[in-house]
Design a protein around this motif. Structure first.
Motif, PDB file in Angstrom:
ATOM      1  N   ILE A   7      65.265  52.455  -6.998  1.00  0.00           N
ATOM      2  CA  ILE A   7      65.103  52.709  -5.571  1.00  0.00           C
ATOM      3  C   ILE A   7      65.610  51.519  -4.766  1.00  0.00           C
ATOM      4  CG2 ILE A   7      63.439  53.113  -3.715  1.00  0.00           C
ATOM      5  CD1 ILE A   7      61.711  54.644  -5.658  1.00  0.00           C
ATOM      6  N   PHE A   8      65.274  50.312  -5.204  1.00  0.00           N
ATOM      7  CA  PHE A   8      65.737  49.113  -4.503  1.00  0.00           C
ATOM      8  C   PHE A   8      67.256  48.967  -4.590  1.00  0.00           C
ATOM      9  CE2 PHE A   8      61.254  47.712  -5.108  1.00  0.00           C
ATOM     10  CZ  PHE A   8      60.971  47.485  -3.771  1.00  0.00           C
ATOM     11  N   ARG A   9      67.821  49.325  -5.737  1.00  0.00           N
ATOM     12  CA  ARG A   9      69.277  49.294  -5.866  1.00  0.00           C
ATOM     13  C   ARG A   9      69.913  50.249  -4.860  1.00  0.00           C
ATOM     14  NH1 ARG A   9      70.337  49.601 -12.447  1.00  0.00           N
ATOM     15  NH2 ARG A   9      69.497  47.542 -12.982  1.00  0.00           N
ATOM     16  N   GLY A  10      69.340  51.442  -4.759  1.00  0.00           N
ATOM     17  CA  GLY A  10      69.844  52.415  -3.799  1.00  0.00           C
ATOM     18  C   GLY A  10      69.704  51.930  -2.365  1.00  0.00           C
ATOM     19  N   MET A  11      68.587  51.260  -2.069  1.00  0.00           N
ATOM     20  CA  MET A  11      68.368  50.748  -0.712  1.00  0.00           C
ATOM     21  C   MET A  11      69.434  49.716  -0.341  1.00  0.00           C
ATOM     22  SD  MET A  11      64.206  50.427  -0.426  1.00  0.00           S
ATOM     23  CE  MET A  11      64.289  49.920   1.298  1.00  0.00           C
ATOM     24  N   LEU A  12      69.806  48.879  -1.302  1.00  0.00           N
ATOM     25  CA  LEU A  12      70.850  47.884  -1.048  1.00  0.00           C
ATOM     26  C   LEU A  12      72.179  48.562  -0.722  1.00  0.00           C
ATOM     27  CD1 LEU A  12      70.098  45.205  -3.805  1.00  0.00           C
ATOM     28  CD2 LEU A  12      69.763  44.983  -1.329  1.00  0.00           C
ATOM     29  N   THR A  50      79.803  49.501 -10.385  1.00  0.00           N
ATOM     30  CA  THR A  50      78.553  48.781 -10.621  1.00  0.00           C
ATOM     31  C   THR A  50      77.704  49.555 -11.616  1.00  0.00           C
ATOM     32  OG1 THR A  50      77.298  49.909  -8.870  1.00  0.00           O
ATOM     33  CG2 THR A  50      78.594  47.987  -8.226  1.00  0.00           C
ATOM     34  N   SER A  51      76.620  48.941 -12.047  1.00  0.00           N
ATOM     35  CA  SER A  51      75.694  49.605 -12.973  1.00  0.00           C
ATOM     36  C   SER A  51      74.449  50.088 -12.239  1.00  0.00           C
ATOM     37  CB  SER A  51      75.282  48.634 -14.095  1.00  0.00           C
ATOM     38  OG  SER A  51      74.682  47.471 -13.545  1.00  0.00           O
ATOM     39  N   VAL A  52      74.628  50.400 -10.952  1.00  0.00           N
ATOM     40  CA  VAL A  52      73.482  50.766 -10.129  1.00  0.00           C
ATOM     41  C   VAL A  52      72.743  51.991 -10.676  1.00  0.00           C
ATOM     42  CG1 VAL A  52      74.825  52.236  -8.568  1.00  0.00           C
ATOM     43  CG2 VAL A  52      72.722  51.177  -7.767  1.00  0.00           C
ATOM     44  N   LEU A  53      73.470  52.904 -11.339  1.00  0.00           N
ATOM     45  CA  LEU A  53      72.838  54.107 -11.888  1.00  0.00           C
ATOM     46  C   LEU A  53      72.301  53.880 -13.305  1.00  0.00           C
ATOM     47  CD1 LEU A  53      75.410  56.818 -10.715  1.00  0.00           C
ATOM     48  CD2 LEU A  53      73.184  56.297  -9.713  1.00  0.00           C
ATOM     49  N   GLY A  54      72.501  52.685 -13.812  1.00  0.00           N
ATOM     50  CA  GLY A  54      72.065  52.412 -15.178  1.00  0.00           C
ATOM     51  C   GLY A  54      73.204  52.615 -16.158  1.00  0.00           C
ATOM     52  N   GLU A  55      73.069  52.016 -17.341  1.00  0.00           N
ATOM     53  CA  GLU A  55      74.126  52.138 -18.352  1.00  0.00           C
ATOM     54  C   GLU A  55      74.284  53.579 -18.833  1.00  0.00           C
ATOM     55  OE1 GLU A  55      73.449  49.399 -21.480  1.00  0.00           O
ATOM     56  OE2 GLU A  55      73.541  47.617 -20.201  1.00  0.00           O
ATOM     57  N   VAL A  56      73.150  54.285 -18.935  1.00  0.00           N
ATOM     58  CA  VAL A  56      73.188  55.702 -19.311  1.00  0.00           C
ATOM     59  C   VAL A  56      72.450  56.480 -18.224  1.00  0.00           C
ATOM     60  CG1 VAL A  56      72.670  57.419 -21.072  1.00  0.00           C
ATOM     61  CG2 VAL A  56      73.143  55.048 -21.748  1.00  0.00           C
ATOM     62  N   LEU A  99      66.441  58.701  -7.989  1.00  0.00           N
ATOM     63  CA  LEU A  99      65.798  57.502  -7.449  1.00  0.00           C
ATOM     64  C   LEU A  99      66.785  56.666  -6.639  1.00  0.00           C
ATOM     65  CD1 LEU A  99      63.548  56.307 -10.439  1.00  0.00           C
ATOM     66  CD2 LEU A  99      62.825  57.433  -8.329  1.00  0.00           C
ATOM     67  N   VAL A 100      68.009  56.527  -7.140  1.00  0.00           N
ATOM     68  CA  VAL A 100      69.030  55.767  -6.416  1.00  0.00           C
ATOM     69  C   VAL A 100      69.368  56.457  -5.100  1.00  0.00           C
ATOM     70  CG1 VAL A 100      71.446  55.026  -6.435  1.00  0.00           C
ATOM     71  CG2 VAL A 100      70.028  54.670  -8.457  1.00  0.00           C
ATOM     72  N   LEU A 101      69.505  57.769  -5.142  1.00  0.00           N
ATOM     73  CA  LEU A 101      69.801  58.520  -3.918  1.00  0.00           C
ATOM     74  C   LEU A 101      68.674  58.387  -2.903  1.00  0.00           C
ATOM     75  CD1 LEU A 101      71.341  61.788  -5.409  1.00  0.00           C
ATOM     76  CD2 LEU A 101      72.549  59.927  -4.286  1.00  0.00           C
ATOM     77  N   PHE A 103      69.007  56.696   0.959  1.00  0.00           N
ATOM     78  CA  PHE A 103      68.509  57.304   2.197  1.00  0.00           C
ATOM     79  C   PHE A 103      67.510  56.378   2.893  1.00  0.00           C
ATOM     80  CE2 PHE A 103      65.332  60.036   4.351  1.00  0.00           C
ATOM     81  CZ  PHE A 103      66.155  60.582   5.312  1.00  0.00           C
ATOM     82  N   LEU A 104      66.582  55.805   2.125  1.00  0.00           N
ATOM     83  CA  LEU A 104      65.580  54.903   2.702  1.00  0.00           C
ATOM     84  C   LEU A 104      66.227  53.653   3.285  1.00  0.00           C
ATOM     85  CD1 LEU A 104      62.745  55.121   0.007  1.00  0.00           C
ATOM     86  CD2 LEU A 104      62.763  56.150   2.292  1.00  0.00           C
TER      87      LEU A 104
END
Length: 219
Positions: free
Chosen positions: A7-12, A139-145, A153-155, A159-160
């Protein structure tokens, strides 16, 4: 607990896309100055929802949507540019005194209009989906897998992050708007109208190959 990191990665990412002061940012500032913080924030949520849509398309690799966007990219940019031109000219010639008197009559219908106008203007810039695709790929924002859960969670974070920025911007602008006299508001209207009109013209020009590098940021 580790899932919260996504979530924090998505916020960035949401902040990274929203903070640059493009035509949408100028419009939200103008709406806040003349209609208040709520109008500015609701308009910002419209932009954040449009960003969320493109982030969803990029994250889940919806090829047919991406192909459709690319196929109509020129049309979307021209329509978006025309909207910006019309809005810019309207802002330039608007009477701030009438807008000040209308502040007390901010209605649900008006807020929906603020939301939809920024949503469709942001959606009309197809470059946004390319930005998200580049971020997710580089980037690896979504994780390696990546999994469906981590992508959601990233999405959510994107939005947040966008909503948080527009809330801060509209709140700060609203704090200072009461200190502006009518003459200052008239000047702000003129400058905002010119900026948005010029950006609208650049968006239209950027739809054509020789001018693509002129495209301003969506936010």
């Amino acid at each position: 607990m580790y899932d919260v990191v996504y979530i924090f990665r998505g916020m960035l990412i949401g902040l990274m896309v929203s903070v640059p002061l493009g035509p949408m940012g100028v419009l939200i500032i103008q709406k806040t100055l003349h209609k208040g913080a709520l109008s500015g924030f609701i308009a910002g949520m419209g932009a954040a929802c449009a960003d969320l849509f493109y982030a969803f398309v990029a994250a889940f690799g919806l090829g047919f949507v991406v192909n459709a966007i690319k196929a109509h990219e020129v049309f979307l940019q021209i329509i978006g540019g025309i909207f910006l031109l019309v809005i810019g000219l309207k802002i330039y010639f608007d009477n701030p005194l009438k807008q000040i008197k209308a502040r007390r009559r901010v209605t649900k219908k008006g807020l929906i209009g603020d939301f939809l106008s920024l949503f469709f203007l942001t959606v009309s810039n197809p470059v946004t989906v390319i930005v998200f695709m580049a971020v997710f790929a580089g980037t690896s924002v979504l994780g390696e897998v990546p999994t469906f859960f981590t992508e959601i969670l990233v999405l959510m974070g994107i939005f947040l992050g966008g909503c948080a920025w527009w809330y801060v911007l509209s709140t700060v602008v609203n704090i200072f708007r009461r200190k502006f006299r009518l003459r200052v508001l008239i000047t702000i209207n003129r400058v905002s109208g010119i900026i948005i009109t010029v950006l609208g013209g650049l968006v239209i020009l950027s739809a054509f190959e020789p001018f693509r590098s002129m495209l301003p940021p969506a936010a």
